[in-house]
Design a protein around this motif. Structure first.
Motif, PDB file in Angstrom:
ATOM      1  N   VAL A   1       6.344   9.993 -13.588  1.00  0.00           N
ATOM      2  CA  VAL A   1       7.204  10.574 -12.557  1.00  0.00           C
ATOM      3  C   VAL A   1       7.844  11.851 -13.095  1.00  0.00           C
ATOM      4  CG1 VAL A   1       9.221  10.161 -11.106  1.00  0.00           C
ATOM      5  CG2 VAL A   1       7.637   8.287 -11.592  1.00  0.00           C
TER       6      VAL A   1
ATOM      7  N   ASN B   1       7.353   2.071  -7.776  1.00  0.00           N
ATOM      8  CA  ASN B   1       5.910   2.199  -7.922  1.00  0.00           C
ATOM      9  C   ASN B   1       5.230   1.135  -7.079  1.00  0.00           C
ATOM     10  OD1 ASN B   1       3.272   2.437  -8.651  1.00  0.00           O
ATOM     11  ND2 ASN B   1       3.611   2.297 -10.844  1.00  0.00           N
ATOM     12  N   THR B   2       4.621   1.552  -5.975  1.00  0.00           N
ATOM     13  CA  THR B   2       3.881   0.638  -5.109  1.00  0.00           C
ATOM     14  C   THR B   2       2.392   0.959  -5.121  1.00  0.00           C
ATOM     15  OG1 THR B   2       4.227   2.069  -3.193  1.00  0.00           O
ATOM     16  CG2 THR B   2       5.860   0.333  -3.571  1.00  0.00           C
ATOM     17  N   TYR B   3       1.929   1.674  -6.150  1.00  0.00           N
ATOM     18  CA  TYR B   3       0.573   2.211  -6.151  1.00  0.00           C
ATOM     19  C   TYR B   3      -0.422   1.415  -6.986  1.00  0.00           C
ATOM     20  CZ  TYR B   3       3.182   5.917  -4.045  1.00  0.00           C
ATOM     21  OH  TYR B   3       4.010   6.625  -3.222  1.00  0.00           O
TER      22      TYR B   3
ATOM     23  N   GLN C   1      11.964   9.217  -0.673  1.00  0.00           N
ATOM     24  CA  GLN C   1      10.575   9.489  -0.996  1.00  0.00           C
ATOM     25  C   GLN C   1      10.107  10.891  -0.590  1.00  0.00           C
ATOM     26  OE1 GLN C   1       9.346   5.558   0.629  1.00  0.00           O
ATOM     27  NE2 GLN C   1       8.269   5.362  -1.324  1.00  0.00           N
TER      28      GLN C   1
ATOM     29  N   GLY D   1       6.491   8.115  -6.893  1.00  0.00           N
ATOM     30  CA  GLY D   1       7.214   7.188  -7.734  1.00  0.00           C
ATOM     31  C   GLY D   1       8.715   7.415  -7.769  1.00  0.00           C
TER      32      GLY D   1
ATOM     33  N   ASP E   1      -0.055   2.662 -13.354  1.00  0.00           N
ATOM     34  CA  ASP E   1       1.069   3.359 -13.987  1.00  0.00           C
ATOM     35  C   ASP E   1       1.207   4.765 -13.421  1.00  0.00           C
ATOM     36  OD1 ASP E   1       1.480   1.146 -15.518  1.00  0.00           O
ATOM     37  OD2 ASP E   1       0.673   2.001 -17.365  1.00  0.00           O
ATOM     38  N   LEU E   2       2.439   5.220 -13.292  1.00  0.00           N
ATOM     39  CA  LEU E   2       2.726   6.570 -12.800  1.00  0.00           C
ATOM     40  C   LEU E   2       3.581   7.313 -13.805  1.00  0.00           C
ATOM     41  CD1 LEU E   2       3.818   5.997  -9.088  1.00  0.00           C
ATOM     42  CD2 LEU E   2       1.673   6.976  -9.875  1.00  0.00           C
TER      43      LEU E   2
ATOM     44  N   HIS F   1      11.654   7.351  -5.753  1.00  0.00           N
ATOM     45  CA  HIS F   1      12.041   6.850  -4.434  1.00  0.00           C
ATOM     46  C   HIS F   1      13.126   7.719  -3.809  1.00  0.00           C
ATOM     47  CE1 HIS F   1      14.208   4.037  -1.696  1.00  0.00           C
ATOM     48  NE2 HIS F   1      12.977   3.869  -1.285  1.00  0.00           N
TER      49      HIS F   1
ATOM     50  N   VAL G   1      13.452   4.847  -9.052  1.00  0.00           N
ATOM     51  CA  VAL G   1      11.994   4.928  -9.044  1.00  0.00           C
ATOM     52  C   VAL G   1      11.404   3.687  -8.371  1.00  0.00           C
ATOM     53  CG1 VAL G   1      11.807   6.448 -11.036  1.00  0.00           C
ATOM     54  CG2 VAL G   1      11.890   3.991 -11.388  1.00  0.00           C
TER      55      VAL G   1
END
Length: 173
Positions: A108, A100-102, A70, A24, A105-106, A26, A98
Motif C-alpha cells: 500500500v 485487503n479484500t483481494y 477507498q 488496500g 498480499d498488497l 480503505h 487498511v
C-alpha cells in the motif's frame, strides 16, 4: 500511522491538498501537530508506541485532510484566499485504515501534496469541525432517511457566524 516533519520554521497556509493511494488503503485521516506532540522519527509507526489519539491530534493541532472511503485519488481545494494555517515546527500525522479484500498480499502506498499560499494572500482562515451521529440505526433491507440538527447558539451563548468550505462524510457500504 505515519508521519513526516514539515521542517517549517514559520507558519504555512495550505489551500490545496492532493492525495493519491493504491488499493488496500480503505481511508485515512490526516492531522498536523507540533513536533513534540507524538515525537519520533518520520515514517510508519504503531499508535500505541506514541500514545496516538485522533481527538488529541485534532485538538492539539488540527485536521488537514480526510481521504474518502477507498478513493484512489482526490483533491481538497479551497477558494482563492481560503486556507488552513499549519504552525511552525509541525508534523503531518496520518491515521491509516487498511483493508485487503483481494486474496493476495498488497503493498500500500499513499502520496500527499500540499499547495501553499503566502500569508498576505489569506483572507479566510479555516478551522476543522466534526460531527458524529453515534445513535444512528439503519434497519436492514429498507430505505431510510435521516436528518441531524445542531443548535450552536446554546453552547456559544448566541448565534455564531460561519460557513462550510469542505465536507467529507465517512460511510461504509
Amino acid at each position: 500511522w505515519c508521519s513526516w516533519n514539515l521542517n517549517n520554521e514559520t507558519s504555512i497556509w495550505v489551500d490545496k491538498v492532493r492525495f493519491e493511494a493504491t488499493l488496500g488503503l480503505h481511508h485515512s485521516n490526516w492531522f498536523f501537530v507540533r513536533e513534540t506532540t507524538f515525537p519520533g522519527d518520520d515514517g510508519l509507526w504503531r499508535c500505541r508506541d506514541r500514545s496516538f489519539d485522533s481527538v488529541a491530534a485534532a485538538v492539539s493541532g488540527g485536521v488537514l485532510f480526510a481521504q474518502s472511503t477507498q478513493a484512489a485519488g482526490e483533491e481538497q481545494a479551497f477558494p482563492e484566499g481560503v486556507a488552513i494555517r499549519i504552525p511552525a515546527r509541525s508534523v503531518v500525522v496520518g491515521e491509516l485504515h487498511v483493508l485487503n479484500t483481494y486474496g493476495e498480499d498488497l503493498d500500500v502506498e499513499a502520496t500527499m501534496h500540499l499547495d501553499t499560499i503566502p500569508d498576505h494572500v489569506v483572507t479566510t482562515r479555516l478551522n476543522g469541525l466534526a460531527f458524529d451521529y453515534l445513535d444512528l440505526q439503519l434497519p436492514p433491507r429498507m430505505q431510510s432517511e435521516f436528518t441531524m440538527e445542531c443548535d450552536f447558539s446554546i453552547p456559544n451563548s448566541g448565534p455564531i457566524d460561519f460557513g462550510v468550505h469542505y465536507i467529507l462524510p465517512h460511510y461504509h457500504e
